[in-house]
Enzyme design. Sequence first.
Site, short mmCIF file in Angstrom:
data_model
loop_
_atom_site.label_atom_id
_atom_site.label_comp_id
_atom_site.label_asym_id
_atom_site.label_seq_id
_atom_site.Cartn_x
_atom_site.Cartn_y
_atom_site.Cartn_z
N GLY A 20 0.80 -1.23 0.00
CA GLY A 20 0.00 0.00 0.00
C GLY A 20 0.83 1.27 0.00
O GLY A 20 0.35 2.33 0.43
N SER A 21 2.05 1.22 -0.52
CA SER A 21 2.85 2.46 -0.56
C SER A 21 2.20 3.48 -1.49
O SER A 21 2.31 4.69 -1.26
CB SER A 21 4.29 2.18 -0.96
OG SER A 21 4.38 1.76 -2.31
N ASN A 22 1.51 3.00 -2.53
CA ASN A 22 0.80 3.95 -3.40
C ASN A 22 -0.44 4.51 -2.72
O ASN A 22 -0.77 5.69 -2.91
CB ASN A 22 0.46 3.28 -4.74
CG ASN A 22 1.71 3.16 -5.60
OD1 ASN A 22 2.15 4.13 -6.20
ND2 ASN A 22 2.31 1.98 -5.61
N ASN A 45 -6.23 1.73 -13.12
CA ASN A 45 -5.25 0.75 -12.64
C ASN A 45 -3.83 1.28 -12.80
O ASN A 45 -3.49 1.85 -13.83
CB ASN A 45 -5.40 -0.55 -13.45
CG ASN A 45 -4.40 -1.61 -13.02
OD1 ASN A 45 -4.28 -1.92 -11.84
ND2 ASN A 45 -3.67 -2.18 -13.98
N HIS A 82 0.12 0.31 -13.11
CA HIS A 82 0.94 -0.85 -13.48
C HIS A 82 2.39 -0.40 -13.66
O HIS A 82 2.64 0.62 -14.32
CB HIS A 82 0.42 -1.50 -14.77
CG HIS A 82 1.16 -2.74 -15.13
ND1 HIS A 82 1.23 -3.84 -14.29
CD2 HIS A 82 1.90 -3.07 -16.22
CE1 HIS A 82 1.96 -4.77 -14.85
NE2 HIS A 82 2.38 -4.34 -16.02
N ASP A 86 -3.83 -5.39 -17.28
CA ASP A 86 -2.95 -4.23 -17.39
C ASP A 86 -3.00 -3.60 -18.78
O ASP A 86 -1.96 -3.28 -19.40
CB ASP A 86 -1.51 -4.62 -17.01
CG ASP A 86 -1.44 -5.10 -15.57
OD1 ASP A 86 -2.09 -4.49 -14.71
OD2 ASP A 86 -0.74 -6.09 -15.30
C1 GAR Z 1 2.95 -1.36 -7.57
O1 GAR Z 1 4.26 -1.43 -8.11
C2 GAR Z 1 1.93 -1.49 -8.68
O2 GAR Z 1 2.29 -0.85 -9.86
C3 GAR Z 1 1.87 -2.99 -8.84
O3 GAR Z 1 1.86 -3.46 -7.52
C4 GAR Z 1 2.67 -2.59 -6.71
C5 GAR Z 1 1.92 -2.24 -5.44
O4 GAR Z 1 2.77 -1.57 -4.54
N1 GAR Z 1 0.72 -3.39 -9.60
C6 GAR Z 1 0.77 -4.35 -10.54
O5 GAR Z 1 1.76 -5.00 -10.78
C7 GAR Z 1 -0.54 -4.57 -11.31
N2 GAR Z 1 -0.33 -5.51 -12.34
P1 GAR Z 1 2.18 -0.92 -3.21
O6 GAR Z 1 1.31 -2.00 -2.53
O7 GAR Z 1 3.39 -0.59 -2.38
O8 GAR Z 1 1.37 0.29 -3.58
#
Ligand code: GAR
Length: 205
Positions: free
Chosen positions: A21-23, A120, A122, A162
């Site tokens: 969940g850093s995003n 989304n 990606h 994606d």
């Molecule tokens: C992120 O790098 C996102 O782009 C990726 O999961 C990670 C989640 O990081 N998503 C995918 O690969 C979708 N196909 P987070 O949990 O630290 O936000």
Amino acid sequence: MTLSPSPRALPRLVVLLSGSGSNLQAILDACASGALSAQVALVVSNRKAAYGLTRAAQAGVPTLYFPLKPYTDAGKSRAQYDADLAAQLAPFQPDLIVLAGWMHVFSPAFLSCFAGKVVNLHPALPGMFPGAHAIARAYDAWRRGEIAHSGCMVHFAVPEVDAGPVIAQRIVPFQPGDTLEAYEARMHTAEHELIVEAIRLALAT
Ligand code: GAR
């Protein structure tokens, strides 16, 4: 008495995740600082141990844990899971649903409930490295001399993995001597900026 328009409620975001969940944190921070004029109304995870649920709780945001396993154990379809999850989200009246590390591909049973409102994130450029482990697969391709950069994108979600109309993207170049860890860290920094920018753009459309 002077009449003035009542303040418009902030656009409501629902964020779906499966991991760290850093995003989500970048979104919460941007909402808190005013850099993003929006509020996170709900955070959903399909994994109980996802640290993103803790981040949401720390920010006082309601959370929902909604696993797929009870559905597969009961022989229910993915479409049923998707439809039930959509029904859980609907009362939150999301202006935008943000898939931020949500490792599950939605069928039309979910997407048709929120047409044009699901985006989304990606960690690869359009058409490149769809699916899981995109950063590591791009890194391996760079090591083989096949690519000089990768990047990240935010796009409107469609039933394909994606893929879908791109809202914003950013190139993340490789640097001499890059380790996977160093490249991953640079990718995540780029993603944290991109996701906020893309939400702003998507809300404005
Ligand atoms: C992120 O790098 C996102 O782009 C990726 O999961 C990670 C989640 O990081 N998503 C995918 O690969 C979708 N196909 P987070 O949990 O630290 O936000």
